[in-house]
Scaffold this motif. Structure first.
Motif, PDB file in Angstrom:
ATOM      1  N   GLU A 138      50.229  39.363  31.889  1.00  0.00           N
ATOM      2  CA  GLU A 138      49.438  38.868  33.014  1.00  0.00           C
ATOM      3  C   GLU A 138      49.983  39.388  34.344  1.00  0.00           C
ATOM      4  O   GLU A 138      51.197  39.502  34.542  1.00  0.00           O
ATOM      5  N   SER A 139      49.075  39.701  35.256  1.00  0.00           N
ATOM      6  CA  SER A 139      49.471  40.146  36.585  1.00  0.00           C
ATOM      7  C   SER A 139      49.819  38.941  37.457  1.00  0.00           C
ATOM      8  O   SER A 139      49.087  37.941  37.456  1.00  0.00           O
ATOM      9  N   GLU A 151      53.027  33.327  41.426  1.00  0.00           N
ATOM     10  CA  GLU A 151      51.648  32.907  41.572  1.00  0.00           C
ATOM     11  C   GLU A 151      50.747  34.026  41.047  1.00  0.00           C
ATOM     12  O   GLU A 151      51.173  35.178  40.931  1.00  0.00           O
ATOM     13  N   ARG A 152      49.526  33.676  40.729  1.00  0.00           N
ATOM     14  CA  ARG A 152      48.609  34.693  40.212  1.00  0.00           C
ATOM     15  C   ARG A 152      48.185  35.622  41.349  1.00  0.00           C
ATOM     16  O   ARG A 152      47.913  35.181  42.458  1.00  0.00           O
ATOM     17  N   GLY A 169      56.399  38.612  47.633  1.00  0.00           N
ATOM     18  CA  GLY A 169      55.089  39.104  48.025  1.00  0.00           C
ATOM     19  C   GLY A 169      54.633  40.328  47.250  1.00  0.00           C
ATOM     20  O   GLY A 169      53.544  40.851  47.512  1.00  0.00           O
ATOM     21  N   ARG A 170      55.419  40.759  46.271  1.00  0.00           N
ATOM     22  CA  ARG A 170      55.094  41.962  45.516  1.00  0.00           C
ATOM     23  C   ARG A 170      54.437  41.613  44.178  1.00  0.00           C
ATOM     24  O   ARG A 170      54.754  40.602  43.553  1.00  0.00           O
ATOM     25  N   LYS A 171      53.565  42.503  43.727  1.00  0.00           N
ATOM     26  CA  LYS A 171      52.855  42.295  42.467  1.00  0.00           C
ATOM     27  C   LYS A 171      53.669  42.838  41.296  1.00  0.00           C
ATOM     28  O   LYS A 171      54.348  43.860  41.411  1.00  0.00           O
ATOM     29  N   GLY A 172      53.566  42.128  40.171  1.00  0.00           N
ATOM     30  CA  GLY A 172      54.243  42.552  38.958  1.00  0.00           C
ATOM     31  C   GLY A 172      53.488  42.075  37.732  1.00  0.00           C
ATOM     32  O   GLY A 172      52.388  41.523  37.843  1.00  0.00           O
ATOM     33  N   SER A 181      52.849  28.652  32.291  1.00  0.00           N
ATOM     34  CA  SER A 181      51.648  28.865  33.101  1.00  0.00           C
ATOM     35  C   SER A 181      51.138  30.301  33.034  1.00  0.00           C
ATOM     36  O   SER A 181      49.996  30.579  33.409  1.00  0.00           O
ATOM     37  N   PHE A 182      51.993  31.225  32.568  1.00  0.00           N
ATOM     38  CA  PHE A 182      51.622  32.633  32.558  1.00  0.00           C
ATOM     39  C   PHE A 182      51.796  33.215  31.165  1.00  0.00           C
ATOM     40  O   PHE A 182      52.649  32.769  30.392  1.00  0.00           O
ATOM     41  N   ALA A 183      50.980  34.222  30.854  1.00  0.00           N
ATOM     42  CA  ALA A 183      51.004  34.858  29.535  1.00  0.00           C
ATOM     43  C   ALA A 183      51.558  36.270  29.648  1.00  0.00           C
ATOM     44  O   ALA A 183      51.543  36.883  30.721  1.00  0.00           O
TER      45      ALA A 183
END
Length: 218
Positions: free
Chosen positions: A136-137, A216-217, A157-160, A131-133
């Motif tokens: 990708e964030s 999740e995106r 809950g953190r972005k990566g 689902s992710f490349a």
């Protein structure tokens, strides 16, 4: 599962007391504890994820005061009682009432050593595309669950960013419940400043392997 075992990134527990000699065992009983756990791992109804889930159920006071391989013994005893291999009375008395069954000889030391040395892979085929490349964030999901999970609390809950894709692997949350399920596995790069306030304006990153349903995106 949110429990005392998930201490990554938390403060207040002091420095990690490691060893400098590079030896995995420092007492004879630790070697025996390791051997017992490896021998029991041949049970077709058990998995490494079931073992980890049972270990995570150790009450906080025992989890924080018992040593690493003492955890293993406590976990293995609970598993064997649950499976009906031994009884609590046998453990208390130190005397076994087990009657060996014909055709089921005990595992030999050489067989146990061979099992430990045999490399195991949890990579599996999966038909669904990822689902992710790469690059990708994403954001790690914030919700926990009551069962076993490999999603550490400090990244929820953190972005990566998707740093690597490893294909399909056994999904540990399902494996701990005795279910066979595969999901795509990724390495996620988190800026240290995204995880904690202290590294602000620094370039450090933390890399964490996470399954697809944890993400999740953003």
């Amino acid at each position: 599962m949110d429990g005392i075992h998930d201490l990554g990134g938390r403060e207040g527990f002091g420095s990690i007391q490691g060893t400098s000699d590079g030896e995995p065992f420092h007492e004879q009983w630790e070697t025996r504890a390791f051997g017992l756990a490896q021998a029991a791992a041949g049970d077709s109804d058990w998995s490494i994820d079931w073992f980890r889930h049972c270990r995570e159920l150790i009450v906080p006071a025992d989890y924080l005061t018992r040593s690493y391989f003492d955890h293993w013994l406590l976990t293995l005893a609970a598993q064997m009682i649950d499976a009906g291999y031994i009884t609590l009375a046998e453990l208390k008395s130190g005397a076994s009432t087990f009657t060996p069954q014909p055709g089921l000889p005990p595992e030999t030391p050489d067989e146990a050593r061979a099992y430990v040395k045999n490399p195991r892979s949890y990579a599996v085929e999966i038909e669904a595309p990822p689902s992710f490349a790469l690059g990708e964030s994403i954001r790690a999901k914030i919700s926990g669950q009551s069962g076993h999970t490999r999603l550490p609390g400090y990244v929820r809950g953190r972005k990566g960013t998707i740093f690597a894709h490893h294909g399909g692997h056994v999904f540990p949350d399902a494996s701990a419940r005795g279910e066979q399920k595969a999901e795509h596995l990724y390495t996620i790069s988190f800026a240290a400043s995204e995880l904690w306030p202290e590294p602000k304006d620094r370039r450090d990153h933390v890399f964490v392997d996470l399954w697809e349903s944890y993400l999740e995106r953003s």
